[in-house]
Design an enzyme around this catalytic site. Structure first.
Site, PDB file in Angstrom:
ATOM      1  N   LYS A  25       1.309   4.273  -2.985  1.00 53.58           N
ATOM      2  CA  LYS A  25       1.194   5.713  -2.809  1.00 53.58           C
ATOM      3  C   LYS A  25       2.477   6.431  -3.217  1.00 53.58           C
ATOM      4  O   LYS A  25       2.438   7.541  -3.769  1.00 53.58           O
ATOM      5  CB  LYS A  25       0.813   6.040  -1.359  1.00 53.58           C
ATOM      6  CG  LYS A  25      -0.601   5.588  -1.017  1.00 53.58           C
ATOM      7  CD  LYS A  25      -1.603   6.222  -1.964  1.00 53.58           C
ATOM      8  CE  LYS A  25      -2.992   5.686  -1.853  1.00 53.58           C
ATOM      9  NZ  LYS A  25      -3.932   6.331  -2.788  1.00 53.58           N
ATOM     10  N   TYR A  57       0.831  -1.203   0.000  1.00 51.97           N
ATOM     11  CA  TYR A  57       0.000   0.000   0.000  1.00 51.97           C
ATOM     12  C   TYR A  57       0.868   1.256   0.000  1.00 51.97           C
ATOM     13  O   TYR A  57       0.666   2.170  -0.811  1.00 51.97           O
ATOM     14  CB  TYR A  57      -0.938   0.017   1.203  1.00 51.97           C
ATOM     15  CG  TYR A  57      -1.753   1.287   1.288  1.00 51.97           C
ATOM     16  CD1 TYR A  57      -2.751   1.547   0.351  1.00 51.97           C
ATOM     17  CD2 TYR A  57      -1.513   2.242   2.271  1.00 51.97           C
ATOM     18  CE1 TYR A  57      -3.494   2.723   0.400  1.00 51.97           C
ATOM     19  CE2 TYR A  57      -2.250   3.414   2.332  1.00 51.97           C
ATOM     20  CZ  TYR A  57      -3.235   3.646   1.395  1.00 51.97           C
ATOM     21  OH  TYR A  57      -3.955   4.816   1.450  1.00 51.97           O
TER      22      TYR A  57
END
Length: 291
Positions: free
Chosen positions: A150, A146
């Site tokens: 980003k 994750y």
């Protein structure tokens, strides 16, 4: 302010922040196109397109008549899918949305990045920032899919700004919620066990402020690509920030005083670039009084 957009595409429109963004745009009198995996039937948007953010056909359909984009669609944690689903879905969605937007002539976009881009929140081991207050130049330490998605989202946004001459702001959001939502529960956790917030540096932002930051990102008279931390100026923990840092991040360099509950985040860029300061601050319960 720059000339306000006539129509904005909001991806992830049915999500926690997406719904608040739709309400804000309605108050601004801006037409909205919403993109989400499904139409719940109650979105404040005059056009709703169902589909994935990484599907070029769905995104092209949603971009019809749009002159600004607020891209929020993502799997919001590494625990909500396989590593491949989380990384490929998030990174692919950001690439497709910005590429299709740029090709369609859209020149303003806000992208939801995350505090997780620093690498601290989801690492398998306890990590510490190089210094506090953290800022946009802080070295990243990503170890999870994750956070990597980003980090790649930010790199993609920077490339698209160059490729299409777009202005793109990547907003590094912390824990998002409302007092009756996640903030109260998390504040109680931090009061009882401050270690539980050490990875996020006890930061947060009310969803109403998150929506306003996204709006400012597409209307402020700025150009090019920017990464901006958008957080509340105080922490969600009742304990003094200096005490928390001494306990949980003792060896980290201190570059500025952080009195009281000051969030250990440099918010200069948010103020100077976006004119943003959080307005909805949560008052946590004192330590020892959490139920």
């Amino acid at each position: 302010m720059a000339e306000p957009p006539r129509r904005v595409l909001v991806t992830g429109a049915a999500g926690r922040v997406g719904r608040v963004v739709l309400e804000l745009l309605a108050r601004q009198g801006v037409a909205v196109s919403a993109l989400d995996l499904r139409d719940p039937g109650d979105l404040v948007a005059d056009r709703v397109v169902t589909g994935r953010a990484d599907d070029p056909a769905a995104v092209r359909a949603a971009l019809d008549g749009v002159d600004a984009v607020i891209h929020l669609a993502a799997i919001p944690a590494p625990t909500l899918g396989t590593p491949e689903e989380v990384f490929l879905g998030n990174a692919g969605g950001t690439f497709v949305v910005l590429e299709e937007a740029g090709a369609a002539g859209v020149r303003r976009a806000a992208v939801a990045s995350s505090f997780s881009a620093l690498g601290l929140p989801w690492a398998a081991r306890a990590l510490h920032p190089a210094y506090v207050p953290v800022d946009e130049a802080l070295p990243l330490q990503v170890e999870d899919p994750y956070g990597l998605s980003k980090q790649v989202d930010e790199a993609t946004a920077a490339m698209m700004a160059r490729r299409h001459g777009m202005t793109v702001v990547a907003l590094r959001y912390p824990l998002l919620g409302a007092p009756g939502d996640r903030l109260g529960a998390r504040a109680a956790d931090y009061a009882e066990d401050p270690a539980s917030g050490a990875r996020e540096l006890w930061t947060y932002l009310d969803t109403r402020d998150a929506a306003r930051a996204a709006w400012l990102a597409i209307v402020r008279p700025i150009e090019g690509f920017h990464v901006v931390f958008a957080t509340a100026p105080v922490t969600l923990a009742p304990q003094p920030t200096e005490d928390l840092l001494a306990r949980f991040h003792p060896s980290v360099e201190r570059r500025a005083p952080m009195p009281g509950r000051t969030a250990p985040v440099d918010l200069t860029a948010a103020g100077t670039l976006l004119g943003f300061a959080a307005e909805h601050l949560y008052e946590p319960v004192p330590a020892g009084e959490a139920s």
